[in-house]
Design a protein around this motif. Structure first.
Motif, short mmCIF file in Angstrom:
data_model
loop_
_atom_site.label_atom_id
_atom_site.label_comp_id
_atom_site.label_asym_id
_atom_site.label_seq_id
_atom_site.Cartn_x
_atom_site.Cartn_y
_atom_site.Cartn_z
N ALA A 1 0.84 -1.21 0.00
CA ALA A 1 0.00 0.00 0.00
C ALA A 1 0.87 1.25 0.00
N ILE A 2 1.86 1.28 0.86
CA ILE A 2 2.76 2.44 0.93
C ILE A 2 3.54 2.58 -0.38
N GLY A 3 4.08 1.49 -0.87
CA GLY A 3 4.90 1.54 -2.08
C GLY A 3 4.12 1.97 -3.31
N THR A 4 2.92 1.41 -3.50
CA THR A 4 2.15 1.76 -4.70
C THR A 4 1.65 3.21 -4.63
N LEU A 5 1.32 3.68 -3.43
CA LEU A 5 0.91 5.07 -3.31
C LEU A 5 2.07 6.01 -3.65
N LEU A 6 3.26 5.70 -3.14
CA LEU A 6 4.41 6.56 -3.42
C LEU A 6 4.73 6.58 -4.92
N LEU A 7 4.83 5.40 -5.53
CA LEU A 7 5.17 5.34 -6.95
C LEU A 7 4.03 5.86 -7.82
N VAL B 1 -2.83 2.38 -9.21
CA VAL B 1 -2.89 3.69 -8.57
C VAL B 1 -2.51 4.78 -9.55
N TYR B 2 -1.49 4.53 -10.37
CA TYR B 2 -1.02 5.53 -11.32
C TYR B 2 -2.12 5.97 -12.29
N LEU B 3 -2.80 5.01 -12.90
CA LEU B 3 -3.80 5.35 -13.91
C LEU B 3 -4.96 6.13 -13.31
N LEU B 4 -5.43 5.70 -12.15
CA LEU B 4 -6.57 6.38 -11.54
C LEU B 4 -6.17 7.73 -10.96
N ALA B 5 -4.96 7.82 -10.37
CA ALA B 5 -4.50 9.10 -9.84
C ALA B 5 -4.29 10.10 -10.97
N ARG B 6 -3.73 9.64 -12.07
CA ARG B 6 -3.51 10.55 -13.20
C ARG B 6 -4.83 11.05 -13.75
N ASN B 7 -5.82 10.15 -13.84
CA ASN B 7 -7.13 10.58 -14.29
C ASN B 7 -7.72 11.63 -13.34
N ARG C 1 15.27 -12.48 -1.63
CA ARG C 1 14.40 -13.55 -1.13
C ARG C 1 13.99 -13.23 0.31
N SER C 2 13.12 -12.25 0.45
CA SER C 2 12.73 -11.76 1.77
C SER C 2 11.36 -11.11 1.68
N ARG C 3 10.85 -10.71 2.84
CA ARG C 3 9.60 -9.97 2.85
C ARG C 3 9.72 -8.68 2.03
N GLY C 4 10.85 -8.01 2.16
CA GLY C 4 11.07 -6.80 1.37
C GLY C 4 11.06 -7.08 -0.11
N GLY C 5 11.62 -8.22 -0.53
CA GLY C 5 11.61 -8.58 -1.94
C GLY C 5 10.20 -8.81 -2.46
N VAL C 6 9.35 -9.47 -1.66
CA VAL C 6 7.95 -9.67 -2.04
C VAL C 6 7.24 -8.34 -2.20
N ILE C 7 7.42 -7.46 -1.22
CA ILE C 7 6.75 -6.15 -1.25
C ILE C 7 7.23 -5.34 -2.45
N LEU C 8 8.55 -5.34 -2.70
CA LEU C 8 9.09 -4.61 -3.85
C LEU C 8 8.51 -5.12 -5.16
N THR C 9 8.47 -6.43 -5.32
CA THR C 9 7.98 -7.02 -6.56
C THR C 9 6.51 -6.69 -6.78
N LEU C 10 5.68 -6.88 -5.77
CA LEU C 10 4.26 -6.58 -5.91
C LEU C 10 4.01 -5.09 -6.12
N THR C 11 4.83 -4.26 -5.48
CA THR C 11 4.69 -2.81 -5.69
C THR C 11 4.97 -2.44 -7.14
N LEU C 12 6.05 -2.97 -7.70
CA LEU C 12 6.40 -2.67 -9.09
C LEU C 12 5.36 -3.22 -10.06
N ALA C 13 4.76 -4.36 -9.73
CA ALA C 13 3.78 -4.96 -10.62
C ALA C 13 2.42 -4.28 -10.56
N LEU C 14 2.07 -3.72 -9.40
CA LEU C 14 0.70 -3.24 -9.18
C LEU C 14 0.56 -1.73 -9.11
N TYR C 15 1.66 -0.98 -9.05
CA TYR C 15 1.52 0.48 -8.93
C TYR C 15 0.72 1.12 -10.07
N PRO C 16 0.68 0.51 -11.31
CA PRO C 16 -0.11 1.16 -12.37
C PRO C 16 -1.59 1.31 -12.03
#
Length: 541
Positions: A65-71, A154-160, A137-152
């Motif tokens: 949640a924090i990562g996708t909002l920031l990106l 938030v991006y598309l709706l925020a841009r709109n 291979r850690s909790r941080g790695g999971v969060i980073l990967t999901l953030t990079l995959a899912l931030y669009p």
């Protein structure tokens, strides 16, 4: 034109409810397991399983949640409010990570950043030591990967949101002495809250539904626990109990979203009043461009290049006639599912169009709940009643002296299609219903005045005008089914391997190069709707 003529209208409403049952039955079966708790299973889950699952899932949701909002918010603000080198290209390209499934990005991230990967190998060559590099291979790695995959999302709706706020909002902020940065915090961000909540809720639901990413990282969440309970421990009861908890979590998340939104209304100033982008000159403009390029490179371009390199290497040894089967099964299954789901969506939209009472509308709303439910949950919910029906049919056949196979419906394509329909009905229903709403009652009345009956109106008026919505529904559902992993893994017939199944099998063995071949095909299929969506968004901006 009469909208609910007696028996025909009741049949349409009944049809809508039958379609809604595709989603309601699996959810009801899963939730019903809470009414029959088994003390031994719950004792085991409470002592050994649930504590880690809750901690892992909660920390993953908070981090993503924090990562996708920031990106998402930062890149949306840059590309909608400022002008800098490459802005128009970044505006649509930053949505491209949606084309790469999170489970594909997961194994690429591990291959790139693990100890034996090219990055750490380069660091060791230059400095002699890479032990300080954070473990992927850690909790941080999971969060980073999901953030990079899912931030669009938030991006598309925020841009709109930022593009549609218009000139007046920021001009009012500037008249109060606020800069554009101050206007962002005090005006633009609060006004964009409904869009941000919608994007964030989509992101978090995708996190709860994710199976391939957490399985690749060997990071236990509810989805992996459900799969292991069923296929490793062969305990369908434990799987259904865990699935019921996950459903409750999804429902709680949906309620929180509605509570946050409340009954507030946010108006917009319209496209004509939009404030022109503010030029960023000198180093500020290049800094904004580099920031967008860095996000795009880490989330999509870099992983795509690595995938292509691995696929080229693996093609020399692994590309054989088996891949004809993988591709044909993936394409055939996706086409069959997309066609059947689009047809059901058309029937649902038509029933809502013809009926003006609450019954059909409620059925349509309930039919689309499945998109918020993880595929592992729907797989369990579909399998249990099908297994029960199979057993009853086999018992009846045996009583009549017939020879019946061990399974009639479970483990068949029909079971897969039922689960897909429950999961992706919303994907097909939304564009079809949106296209249906553009057909005015006067057009139907005009068609009826020429003596056309109900069926003729459907074929000669509705279907031609619905072609765009139906094409979108077919395309989006096709791609989603091709990328879907847990439902395919848990309900497919024996030996029915698709591209997604091949990716899972190879990543389970840690063989990233062999997983790259089917992954490239999945990403290529996913690029089509994402590029169309991004270009349409940019055209309207």
């Amino acid at each position: 034109m009469q909208r609910h003529p007696g028996l025909a209208g009741r049949l349409e409403s009944l049809g809508a409810w039958l379609i809604a049952l595709l989603t309601l039955v699996p959810l009801g079966v899963v939730l019903a397991s809470l009414a029959q708790p088994q003390a031994e299973i719950w004792g085991h889950l409470g002592r050994y399983v649930l504590p880690d699952l809750l901690i892992n899932t909660a920390s993953m949701l908070v981090g993503v949640a924090i990562g996708t909002l920031l990106l998402g918010v930062s890149t949306a603000w840059l590309t909608s409010v400022y002008d800098f080198p490459g802005r128009r290209h970044f505006a649509w390209a930053l949505a491209l990570p949606l084309a790469m499934p999170a489970y594909v990005l997961a194994f690429v991230q591990i291959g790139l950043y693990d100890f034996t990967g090219p990055l750490q190998s380069l660091i060791r060559e230059l400095t002699g030591d890479s032990r300080w590099f954070p473990s992927i291979r850690s909790r941080g790695g999971v969060i980073l990967t999901l953030t990079l995959a899912l931030y669009p999302y938030v991006y598309l709706l925020a841009r709109n949101a930022f593009l549609t706020q218009g000139r007046r909002a920021l001009e009012a902020a500037q008249s109060l002495g606020l800069s554009r940065r101050g206007g962002f915090w005090r005006v633009a961000l609060p006004m964009a809250r409904p869009w941000l909540v919608a994007g964030l809720s989509l992101t978090l639901m995708e996190c709860l539904a994710d199976f391939g990413t957490v399985a690749t990282f060997n990071y236990d969440t509810f989805t992996t626990a459900i799969y292991k309970s069923w296929f490793s421990l062969f305990n369908l009861t434990a799987a259904s109990q865990l699935a019921s908890l996950l459903v409750l979590g999804v429902l709680a998340l949906a309620l929180v979203e509605q509570r946050i939104r409340g009954d507030k209304r946010y108006t917009q100033s319209g496209r004509a009043g939009r404030l022109p982008p503010e030029p960023l000159r000198g180093w500020r403009g290049w800094a904004a461009a580099l920031a967008c390029l860095a996000v795009l490179t880490v989330a999509f371009l870099g992983p795509l290049v690595q995938l292509l390199i691995w696929a080229h290497t693996a093609a020399a040894t692994d590309l054989d006639q088996r891949y004809i089967g993988f591709v044909l099964r993936s394409l055939g299954l996706s086409a069959l599912a997309a066609g059947s789901i689009a047809l059901l969506a058309l029937l649902l939209a038509y029933a809502v169009r013809r009926r003006t009472d609450w019954s059909a509308r409620l059925a349509a709303r309930l039919a689309t709940l499945g998109y918020a439910v993880p595929g592992t949950v729907l797989a369990v919910g579909v399998f249990i009643p099908i297994a029960w029906l199979d057993n009853r049919l086999i018992e009846a056949a045996t009583a009549l002296g017939w020879t019946a196979p061990s399974a009639l419906i479970k483990g068949t394509l029909l079971a897969m299609l039922l689960a897909y329909a429950a999961r992706f009905m919303a994907v097909a229903a939304e564009p079809v219903q949106a296209a249906m709403q553009r057909i005015t009652p006067s057009q139907e009345d005009a068609a009826a005045s020429f003596g056309l009956g109900r069926t003729a109106v459907l074929w000669r008026l509705h279907l031609p005008l619905l072609r765009g919505g139906l094409f979108t529904a077919l395309l989006m559902t096709f791609v989603d089914v091709m990328k879907e992993m847990p439902i395919t893994l848990m309900t497919r017939p024996f030996g029915w391997d698709t591209l997604a199944v091949r990716v899972y099998e190879m990543t389970s063995e840690g063989n990233w190069e062999l997983a790259a071949l089917p992954a490239v095909a999945i990403v290529a299929a996913g690029l089509v709707p994402v590029v169309l969506l991004a270009l349409e968004t940019e055209k309207n901006s």
